[in-house]
Design a protein around this motif. Sequence first.
Motif, PDB file in Angstrom:
ATOM      1  N   GLY A  10      14.244 -36.691 -19.160  1.00 50.79           N
ATOM      2  CA  GLY A  10      15.649 -37.095 -19.198  1.00 50.79           C
ATOM      3  C   GLY A  10      16.504 -36.201 -20.074  1.00 50.79           C
ATOM      4  O   GLY A  10      17.731 -36.291 -20.042  1.00 50.79           O
ATOM      5  N   ILE A  11      15.882 -35.348 -20.865  1.00 54.13           N
ATOM      6  CA  ILE A  11      16.625 -34.402 -21.702  1.00 54.13           C
ATOM      7  C   ILE A  11      16.281 -32.974 -21.294  1.00 54.13           C
ATOM      8  O   ILE A  11      17.157 -32.194 -20.926  1.00 54.13           O
ATOM      9  N   VAL A  12      14.999 -32.604 -21.343  1.00 50.58           N
ATOM     10  CA  VAL A  12      14.577 -31.290 -20.844  1.00 50.58           C
ATOM     11  C   VAL A  12      14.293 -31.448 -19.355  1.00 50.58           C
ATOM     12  O   VAL A  12      13.323 -32.080 -18.957  1.00 50.58           O
ATOM     13  N   ILE A  13      15.171 -30.878 -18.545  1.00 56.03           N
ATOM     14  CA  ILE A  13      15.123 -31.091 -17.098  1.00 56.03           C
ATOM     15  C   ILE A  13      14.163 -30.124 -16.410  1.00 56.03           C
ATOM     16  O   ILE A  13      13.407 -30.498 -15.526  1.00 56.03           O
ATOM     17  N   SER A  14      14.211 -28.850 -16.820  1.00 55.00           N
ATOM     18  CA  SER A  14      13.357 -27.863 -16.166  1.00 55.00           C
ATOM     19  C   SER A  14      13.072 -26.698 -17.104  1.00 55.00           C
ATOM     20  O   SER A  14      13.748 -26.508 -18.123  1.00 55.00           O
ATOM     21  N   THR A  15      12.070 -25.929 -16.737  1.00 53.99           N
ATOM     22  CA  THR A  15      11.629 -24.756 -17.489  1.00 53.99           C
ATOM     23  C   THR A  15      11.619 -23.555 -16.559  1.00 53.99           C
ATOM     24  O   THR A  15      11.163 -23.662 -15.413  1.00 53.99           O
ATOM     25  N   ARG A  16      12.103 -22.414 -17.056  1.00 51.83           N
ATOM     26  CA  ARG A  16      12.072 -21.197 -16.237  1.00 51.83           C
ATOM     27  C   ARG A  16      11.582 -20.018 -17.070  1.00 51.83           C
ATOM     28  O   ARG A  16      12.012 -19.839 -18.214  1.00 51.83           O
ATOM     29  N   ILE A  17      10.690 -19.239 -16.494  1.00 55.51           N
ATOM     30  CA  ILE A  17      10.280 -17.955 -17.067  1.00 55.51           C
ATOM     31  C   ILE A  17      10.712 -16.869 -16.098  1.00 55.51           C
ATOM     32  O   ILE A  17      10.412 -16.940 -14.904  1.00 55.51           O
ATOM     33  N   ARG A  18      11.410 -15.859 -16.601  1.00 55.83           N
ATOM     34  CA  ARG A  18      11.842 -14.744 -15.760  1.00 55.83           C
ATOM     35  C   ARG A  18      11.435 -13.432 -16.406  1.00 55.83           C
ATOM     36  O   ARG A  18      11.634 -13.237 -17.611  1.00 55.83           O
ATOM     37  N   LEU A  19      10.850 -12.536 -15.618  1.00 55.18           N
ATOM     38  CA  LEU A  19      10.440 -11.224 -16.090  1.00 55.18           C
ATOM     39  C   LEU A  19      11.200 -10.149 -15.308  1.00 55.18           C
ATOM     40  O   LEU A  19      11.244 -10.196 -14.072  1.00 55.18           O
ATOM     41  N   ALA A  20      11.800  -9.201 -16.032  1.00 52.22           N
ATOM     42  CA  ALA A  20      12.527  -8.092 -15.411  1.00 52.22           C
ATOM     43  C   ALA A  20      11.630  -6.859 -15.421  1.00 52.22           C
ATOM     44  O   ALA A  20      11.097  -6.476 -16.467  1.00 52.22           O
ATOM     45  N   ARG A  21      11.492  -6.232 -14.253  1.00 50.51           N
ATOM     46  CA  ARG A  21      10.633  -5.056 -14.118  1.00 50.51           C
ATOM     47  C   ARG A  21      11.294  -4.024 -13.208  1.00 50.51           C
ATOM     48  O   ARG A  21      12.081  -4.385 -12.323  1.00 50.51           O
ATOM     49  N   ASP A 121       4.544 -22.954 -21.482  1.00 53.41           N
ATOM     50  CA  ASP A 121       3.255 -22.258 -21.440  1.00 53.41           C
ATOM     51  C   ASP A 121       2.726 -22.153 -20.013  1.00 53.41           C
ATOM     52  O   ASP A 121       2.240 -21.096 -19.598  1.00 53.41           O
ATOM     53  N   GLU A 122       2.827 -23.235 -19.262  1.00 55.67           N
ATOM     54  CA  GLU A 122       2.356 -23.232 -17.875  1.00 55.67           C
ATOM     55  C   GLU A 122       3.163 -22.257 -17.022  1.00 55.67           C
ATOM     56  O   GLU A 122       2.598 -21.506 -16.220  1.00 55.67           O
ATOM     57  N   ALA A 123       4.474 -22.262 -17.211  1.00 55.62           N
ATOM     58  CA  ALA A 123       5.326 -21.364 -16.437  1.00 55.62           C
ATOM     59  C   ALA A 123       5.032 -19.908 -16.775  1.00 55.62           C
ATOM     60  O   ALA A 123       4.960 -19.048 -15.881  1.00 55.62           O
ATOM     61  N   TYR A 124       4.856 -19.613 -18.058  1.00 52.52           N
ATOM     62  CA  TYR A 124       4.577 -18.225 -18.449  1.00 52.52           C
ATOM     63  C   TYR A 124       3.219 -17.769 -17.923  1.00 52.52           C
ATOM     64  O   TYR A 124       3.068 -16.633 -17.462  1.00 52.52           O
ATOM     65  N   SER A 125       2.224 -18.637 -17.964  1.00 54.56           N
ATOM     66  CA  SER A 125       0.900 -18.283 -17.460  1.00 54.56           C
ATOM     67  C   SER A 125       0.957 -17.891 -15.986  1.00 54.56           C
ATOM     68  O   SER A 125       0.356 -16.888 -15.568  1.00 54.56           O
ATOM     69  N   THR A 126       1.711 -18.646 -15.189  1.00 51.32           N
ATOM     70  CA  THR A 126       1.847 -18.325 -13.765  1.00 51.32           C
ATOM     71  C   THR A 126       2.626 -17.032 -13.573  1.00 51.32           C
ATOM     72  O   THR A 126       2.254 -16.189 -12.741  1.00 51.32           O
ATOM     73  N   ALA A 127       3.703 -16.851 -14.329  1.00 57.40           N
ATOM     74  CA  ALA A 127       4.499 -15.627 -14.221  1.00 57.40           C
ATOM     75  C   ALA A 127       3.674 -14.399 -14.592  1.00 57.40           C
ATOM     76  O   ALA A 127       3.795 -13.340 -13.957  1.00 57.40           O
ATOM     77  N   GLU A 128       2.841 -14.530 -15.599  1.00 58.04           N
ATOM     78  CA  GLU A 128       1.995 -13.416 -16.038  1.00 58.04           C
ATOM     79  C   GLU A 128       1.018 -13.016 -14.932  1.00 58.04           C
ATOM     80  O   GLU A 128       0.781 -11.822 -14.691  1.00 58.04           O
ATOM     81  N   LYS A 129       0.446 -13.993 -14.249  1.00 58.55           N
ATOM     82  CA  LYS A 129      -0.473 -13.702 -13.143  1.00 58.55           C
ATOM     83  C   LYS A 129       0.263 -12.986 -12.013  1.00 58.55           C
ATOM     84  O   LYS A 129      -0.264 -12.044 -11.411  1.00 58.55           O
ATOM     85  N   LEU A 130       1.460 -13.440 -11.706  1.00 56.64           N
ATOM     86  CA  LEU A 130       2.258 -12.812 -10.658  1.00 56.64           C
ATOM     87  C   LEU A 130       2.638 -11.386 -11.050  1.00 56.64           C
ATOM     88  O   LEU A 130       2.599 -10.462 -10.222  1.00 56.64           O
ATOM     89  N   ASP A 131       2.979 -11.201 -12.309  1.00 54.13           N
ATOM     90  CA  ASP A 131       3.317  -9.873 -12.832  1.00 54.13           C
ATOM     91  C   ASP A 131       2.117  -8.936 -12.734  1.00 54.13           C
ATOM     92  O   ASP A 131       2.248  -7.781 -12.297  1.00 54.13           O
ATOM     93  N   ASP A 132       0.952  -9.422 -13.124  1.00 51.36           N
ATOM     94  CA  ASP A 132      -0.265  -8.602 -13.056  1.00 51.36           C
ATOM     95  C   ASP A 132      -0.586  -8.216 -11.619  1.00 51.36           C
ATOM     96  O   ASP A 132      -1.055  -7.097 -11.344  1.00 51.36           O
ATOM     97  N   LEU A 133      -0.344  -9.137 -10.699  1.00 51.73           N
ATOM     98  CA  LEU A 133      -0.589  -8.874  -9.283  1.00 51.73           C
ATOM     99  C   LEU A 133       0.259  -7.701  -8.796  1.00 51.73           C
ATOM    100  O   LEU A 133      -0.246  -6.783  -8.135  1.00 51.73           O
ATOM    101  N   ILE A 134       1.540  -7.697  -9.127  1.00 53.95           N
ATOM    102  CA  ILE A 134       2.422  -6.615  -8.696  1.00 53.95           C
ATOM    103  C   ILE A 134       2.053  -5.309  -9.398  1.00 53.95           C
ATOM    104  O   ILE A 134       1.977  -4.240  -8.773  1.00 53.95           O
ATOM    105  N   GLU A 135       1.793  -5.396 -10.709  1.00 59.56           N
ATOM    106  CA  GLU A 135       1.516  -4.187 -11.488  1.00 59.56           C
ATOM    107  C   GLU A 135       0.205  -3.524 -11.060  1.00 59.56           C
ATOM    108  O   GLU A 135       0.015  -2.321 -11.276  1.00 59.56           O
ATOM    109  N   SER A 136      -0.683  -4.272 -10.434  1.00 63.95           N
ATOM    110  CA  SER A 136      -1.932  -3.673  -9.951  1.00 63.95           C
ATOM    111  C   SER A 136      -1.703  -2.770  -8.747  1.00 63.95           C
ATOM    112  O   SER A 136      -2.580  -1.973  -8.376  1.00 63.95           O
TER     113      SER A 136
END
Length: 332
Positions: A10-21, A121-136
């Motif tokens: 009811g106070i924290v509605i959503s979480t977003r992690i964004r990475l610029a590359r 933490d959950e959002a960053y963990s997923t973003a990091e995996k997606l980032d690693d996928l592209i960087e590979s």
Amino acid sequence: MIWYKDKNDGIVISTRIRLARNLDGIPFPNALKDKAAHSQKIKAAVKDSSSPLAAQMDYLELDNASDLNKLSLAEEHLVSPQMLEGEGKSVLISKDNTMSIMLMEEDHIRLQVILGGFRLDEAYSTAEKLDDLIESKVNYAFDEEFGYLTACPTNAGTGLRASVMMHLPGLVLTKNISRIISQVNSLGIEVRGLYGEGTEADGNLYQISNRITMGLSEAEIIERLKKVVAQVSEAETKARDILKQQYGESASDRFYRAYGTLKYARSMTSSEAKALLSEVMLGKNMGIIKESGKLSPLECMICSTPSMISRGKELSPSERDKARAEFLRENL
């Protein structure tokens, strides 16, 4: 599950992690002529992977999308408002709408993960995996001293923007919001409106994010934001307690007037709907409004935005206002 349908406190509605590359050795998008070719290269890096994350992603060239479709993506926070302007832009979006990879915005790649509630933490963990996928599959523009290189220097370093969307009507109604924003800004944290930089806090929804991307690790950025969000949440909780204790019946009357207007109005502008839905959301969170509808006030707020309420049809402003009022009567 898309963020506005997910659970929150009811106070924290959503979480977003964004990475610029950005791709190494390639001009930034504002100086890049053949954006489509490089977008295809990044798309292939994702889609040709055997990763389970890649299997979830659908590709959309925004040049081929209708204006209403593009606007609805922005209103759902799946792309930035900047993605609606110019040509040669595209996006990969996961089937559950929790991940998106914006191609050729200000940077070649803006990947984001957006979840309901307070889940940094959950959002960053997923973003990091997606980032690693592209960087590979591709080479990023990276400097040992400056970190990831970006079109705007304020995004260099980690390239990380961690943000949470907060519903802060208590601080607004008790006239403490300006003080809180000032305090937060002094800690190197930015407070923006509903759709980010340069936008208003419609529906008392604010985005709170890190300002500094260089000189701190990703973990340090996230921990700093966690502490600030906890402090703001505590201030909002206290403000709601004040409203309940000092205003009692008048607060109850205010919230039910908002609810009644939404339930019986025959025409409703987008800004009016957001303001009234914010009051109903607060009334429900405070245990004052007991009634429940098909959708939550937050879902109603997002699903009644101009493009979403148009449902793919070209409607005039007055037609949208009538359709919005009908939608709210049926779903709130």
